[in-house]
Design a protein around this motif. Structure first.
Motif, mmCIF file in Angstrom:
data_model
loop_
_atom_site.group_PDB
_atom_site.id
_atom_site.type_symbol
_atom_site.label_atom_id
_atom_site.label_comp_id
_atom_site.label_asym_id
_atom_site.label_seq_id
_atom_site.Cartn_x
_atom_site.Cartn_y
_atom_site.Cartn_z
ATOM 1 N N THR A 153 0.944 -0.917 0.218
ATOM 2 C CA THR A 153 -0.118 0.066 -0.075
ATOM 3 C C THR A 153 0.873 1.151 -0.009
ATOM 4 O O THR A 153 1.623 1.425 0.857
ATOM 5 C CB THR A 153 -0.791 0.168 1.096
ATOM 6 N N VAL A 154 0.662 2.007 -1.185
ATOM 7 C CA VAL A 154 1.621 3.137 -1.108
ATOM 8 C C VAL A 154 1.014 4.377 -0.395
ATOM 9 O O VAL A 154 -0.529 4.579 -0.609
ATOM 10 C CB VAL A 154 1.481 3.512 -2.544
ATOM 11 N N MET A 167 6.734 5.880 0.260
ATOM 12 C CA MET A 167 6.630 5.239 1.404
ATOM 13 C C MET A 167 5.275 4.526 1.647
ATOM 14 O O MET A 167 4.240 4.942 1.255
ATOM 15 C CB MET A 167 6.857 6.148 2.731
ATOM 16 N N GLY A 168 5.335 3.596 2.485
ATOM 17 C CA GLY A 168 4.044 2.786 2.540
ATOM 18 C C GLY A 168 4.278 1.702 3.520
ATOM 19 O O GLY A 168 5.152 1.507 4.215
ATOM 20 N N ARG A 191 5.076 -5.027 7.166
ATOM 21 C CA ARG A 191 6.620 -4.217 6.991
ATOM 22 C C ARG A 191 6.143 -2.906 6.707
ATOM 23 O O ARG A 191 5.164 -2.389 6.069
ATOM 24 C CB ARG A 191 7.336 -4.744 5.909
ATOM 25 N N ARG A 192 7.097 -2.004 7.069
ATOM 26 C CA ARG A 192 7.293 -0.581 6.647
ATOM 27 C C ARG A 192 8.439 -0.626 5.689
ATOM 28 O O ARG A 192 9.474 -1.010 5.874
ATOM 29 C CB ARG A 192 7.501 0.386 7.765
ATOM 30 N N HIS A 210 14.629 0.929 1.888
ATOM 31 C CA HIS A 210 14.772 0.315 3.229
ATOM 32 C C HIS A 210 13.365 -0.342 3.677
ATOM 33 O O HIS A 210 12.369 -0.038 3.509
ATOM 34 C CB HIS A 210 14.889 1.720 4.424
ATOM 35 N N ALA A 211 13.431 -1.425 4.273
ATOM 36 C CA ALA A 211 12.293 -2.196 4.671
ATOM 37 C C ALA A 211 12.344 -2.867 6.134
ATOM 38 O O ALA A 211 13.597 -3.357 6.382
ATOM 39 C CB ALA A 211 11.888 -3.389 3.705
ATOM 40 N N ASN A 212 11.673 -2.848 6.946
ATOM 41 C CA ASN A 212 11.831 -3.434 8.364
ATOM 42 C C ASN A 212 10.423 -4.226 8.595
ATOM 43 O O ASN A 212 9.292 -3.745 8.368
ATOM 44 C CB ASN A 212 12.153 -2.532 9.459
ATOM 45 N N VAL A 213 10.510 -5.297 9.224
ATOM 46 C CA VAL A 213 9.344 -5.995 9.852
ATOM 47 C C VAL A 213 8.901 -5.333 10.921
ATOM 48 O O VAL A 213 9.499 -5.127 11.948
ATOM 49 C CB VAL A 213 9.801 -7.628 10.092
#
Length: 217
Positions: A153-154, A167-168, A191-192, A210-213
């Motif tokens: 989802t944006v 970002m989303g 995730r973000r 960049h992505a994090n759980v």
């Protein structure tokens, strides 16, 4: 000053095609021998001179029409109401491209990802490692990065000059043999994420991520 012209026979029997008579401002300088029956005084003018005047007038009018057409273009294209919307197409196009990037990952489209990626692509992966473009492509090819299901989802798109930031949030279900699958299992992971693109010769390139759980209790 010439105000009118016409062809007529002179009193001496001349051919009407040979001479054109132009009406003068005053009769004092005219030859009385070519005074017309209607009482109007006429002076003889060479036919070539009259044709030259007509051609010059036609060229002048053509140039005026061209100039007016050129001036009309910026006037029609500088509507103040259109200015605030100029960024919208770029932002909408970038949001669409970001969703296409997600589909490339979901379908393991290696060629598509390689074409989209900048040579300087850098990824801060959710596994806690920083990946180069070559490392990311290699992990996609080997199955170390793989998705059973991938939703995105944006939430925000910002374009500033040649840089675009998206970002989303994501819901990513890794494959069993992938790095994330071995760590978390084949379960949906929230995730973000942030993707950064740069415009190169009119084309958006994927530059950084960049992505994090997001762990839920």
């Amino acid at each position: 000053m010439i105000t009118q012209s016409r062809s007529r026979h002179s009193r001496e029997g001349g051919n009407s095609d040979a001479q054109v008579f132009a009406r003068g401002e005053t009769s004092e300088v005219l030859d009385p021998r070519i005074r017309g029956d209607d009482g109007v005084w006429w002076i003889a003018v060479d036919q070539v001179q009259v044709q030259t005047i007509a051609i010059c007038q036609e060229v002048l009018m053509r140039r005026i029409r061209i100039a007016l057409a050129i001036l009309a273009v910026p006037i029609a294209g500088t509507s103040p109401a259109a200015q605030p919307n100029e960024r919208e197409p770029s932002e909408a196009a970038l949001a669409k491209l970001d969703l296409q990037q997600k589909e490339m990952v979901a379908k393991a489209d290696i060629d598509g990802l390689a074409a989209l990626s900048s040579s300087k692509l850098t990824i801060n992966a959710p596994t806690g490692r920083v990946l180069t473009r070559e490392q990311f492509i290699a992990m996609m090819r080997s199955g170390q990065i793989g998705a059973e299901n991938f939703e995105r989802t944006v939430e925000s798109v910002t374009v500033s000059g040649s840089v675009g930031v998206v970002m989303g949030n994501e819901v990513f279900t890794p494959t069993a043999l992938s790095e994330l699958g071995r760590r978390y299992g084949v379960v949906p992971l929230k995730r973000r994420y942030t993707n950064i693109y740069v415009r190169d010769r009119g084309t958006w390139r994927w530059l950084a991520r960049h992505a994090n759980v997001v762990l839920t209790r």
